[in-house]
Each structure stands twice: as structure tokens, then as C-alpha cells.
Write a protein that holds these residues in place. Structure first.
Motif, short mmCIF file in Angstrom:
data_model
loop_
_atom_site.label_atom_id
_atom_site.label_comp_id
_atom_site.label_asym_id
_atom_site.label_seq_id
_atom_site.Cartn_x
_atom_site.Cartn_y
_atom_site.Cartn_z
N PHE A 156 0.85 -1.19 0.00
CA PHE A 156 0.00 0.00 0.00
C PHE A 156 0.89 1.24 0.00
N PRO A 157 0.65 2.21 -0.90
CA PRO A 157 1.53 3.39 -0.94
C PRO A 157 1.39 4.25 0.32
N VAL A 158 2.48 4.83 0.75
CA VAL A 158 2.50 5.64 1.96
C VAL A 158 1.52 6.82 1.85
N THR A 159 1.40 7.39 0.66
CA THR A 159 0.51 8.53 0.47
C THR A 159 -0.94 8.12 0.24
N GLY A 160 -1.19 6.83 0.05
CA GLY A 160 -2.54 6.37 -0.25
C GLY A 160 -2.88 6.59 -1.71
N TYR A 161 -4.12 6.33 -2.08
CA TYR A 161 -4.56 6.48 -3.47
C TYR A 161 -5.37 7.76 -3.68
N VAL A 162 -6.15 8.13 -2.69
CA VAL A 162 -6.98 9.33 -2.81
C VAL A 162 -6.88 10.13 -1.52
N GLU A 163 -7.25 11.41 -1.63
CA GLU A 163 -7.36 12.24 -0.44
C GLU A 163 -8.75 12.85 -0.42
N MET A 164 -9.21 13.21 0.75
CA MET A 164 -10.54 13.80 0.82
C MET A 164 -10.44 15.19 1.44
N ARG A 165 -11.36 16.05 1.00
CA ARG A 165 -11.41 17.41 1.52
C ARG A 165 -12.84 17.90 1.41
N TYR A 166 -13.12 18.93 2.17
CA TYR A 166 -14.45 19.54 2.11
C TYR A 166 -14.47 20.54 0.97
#
Length: 201
Positions: A156-166
Motif C-alpha cells: 500500500f503506498p504511503v501517500t494512499g490512493y486518494v485524499e478527501m477534503r471539504y
């Protein structure tokens, strides 16, 4: 190794016979490894047989052996280690089983043996992607429902695959591709010219 743990290791071999893949004693702990097909039946016997009397399941841990001790791993990738406690005999045991399919790892749930397995198995599913058949409510417990992947897997990549924001325009939380730029984290050591010399503070 204490005589008590030697007795436990001997009992495991006597009672389970060919179902025992290995019994290891290391650092004052005993680990019993069984095949995935025997995992549930052995757990039930460990609880119900008076010579074992493991009344409590205290933890379930997921394991990813995709790289082990900086070497290639030649066996199944995913395993589960179930940590048991016998109050009656005052001893502990680690019960380990490997999931036979690396692409879709599945083991039997132990919720019907020890109800405390419920949230531990959900955590293993969430973080490692290991499924538990006959689990009463197998869903994510730590990550968001829309989370992509399983973050404790070694690939699993350290940065992840997606990010979430408002998003204030849409008035809701949105997911987007990761925008973190990859960078090299090289530590920088800064010392005074006279660091460590006697008489300089």
C-alpha cells in the motif's frame, strides 16, 4: 522455557496430532500453526477441552509476509495470529493460520467461539483485506467506508490512493487523486563546530 509452557507445547502435539503444522516456543511464548481448514475446529477444541481451557480471546492480528527479513517469502502471503488466554491454567497461546489464496484471503471467523473476535476481525479485514467467513457483520471499522485499499498491506503506498477534503461549492466532502508531490526525505544533521569537545559548554 518454563515447564508449564513445555507441558502446553506437548499437549498441543498430543491432542491435535497431524493437524499441527508447527509448535514453536520462543521468548517465553508458544505459537501453534494450523492449516486454514483446521483453524475453526482447533480454536473450538482449545476453548472447550479442559486441558487447554482458553476462555478468552485477547487479540487477533493480521500479518502480511510479502517481504520477510529482507528476503523473498515462499509461502502464502497473509496470515492471522489469534492470541488466547487461559485463566484456569494461567498460560497464553498464539494460534496462527495462513489464508490459502493470496488474491482473496479468507479464513473462518471465530466470533461463534469467542464473541470478542468480532471487532478484532473487522480491524484485520479493514487494514489487511483478510475476509472472515461467517462473520456476523464484516465491514470497515477504522477507515472511512469509501476508503480504497487496505493500509497495512506492505504494497500500500504511503501517500494512499486518494485524499478527501471539504468542497464549499458542493457543500460536501469529496475524494480526489493524491496531490502530494513525491520527495526524498534525507535527514540533515546540523552540529556546532565544537560539538562534544571538552571546555566548549
Amino acid at each position: 522455557m518454563s515447564s508449564k509452557l513445555e507441558r502446553l507445547a506437548g499437549l498441543l502435539g498430543e491432542v491435535f496430532g497431524e493437524r499441527v503444522l508447527s509448535v514453536k516456543q520462543d521468548r517465553g511464548e508458544v505459537t501453534l500453526e494450523v492449516a486454514a481448514a483446521d483453524y475453526h475446529a482447533v480454536a473450538l477444541a482449545l476453548r472447550d477441552r479442559p486441558e487447554f481451557a482458553f476462555e478468552q480471546l485477547i487479540d487477533v492480528s493480521g500479518l502480511d509476509y510479502s517481504s520477510w527479513a529482507n528476503q523473498a517469502w515462499s509461502r502464502e502471503r497473509f496470515a492471522v495470529a489469534t492470541h488466547l488466554l487461559s485463566v484456569t491454567h494461567n498460560w497464553r497461546l498464539r494460534l496462527r493460520a495462513f489464508a490459502p489464496d493470496d488474491g482473496f484471503p479468507v479464513l473462518d471467523s471465530l466470533c461463534d467461539v469467542w464473541p470478542s473476535a468480532n471487532w478484532f476481525e473487522r480491524e484485520v479485514f479493514d487494514l489487511y483485506g483478510i475476509m472472515f467467513s461467517n462473520h456476523p457483520d464484516l465491514r470497515r471499522i477504522l477507515t472511512d467506508y469509501g476508503f480504497v485499499g487496505h493500509p497495512f498491506r506492505k504494497d500500500f503506498p504511503v501517500t494512499g490512493y486518494v485524499e478527501m477534503r471539504y468542497d464549499p461549492e458542493q457543500g460536501r466532502v469529496i475524494y480526489q487523486p493524491v496531490t502530494i508531490e513525491p520527495r526524498e526525505n534525507a535527514p540533515r544533521v546540523v552540529r556546532e563546530a565544537n560539538y562534544g569537545e571538552v571546555g566548549h559548554g
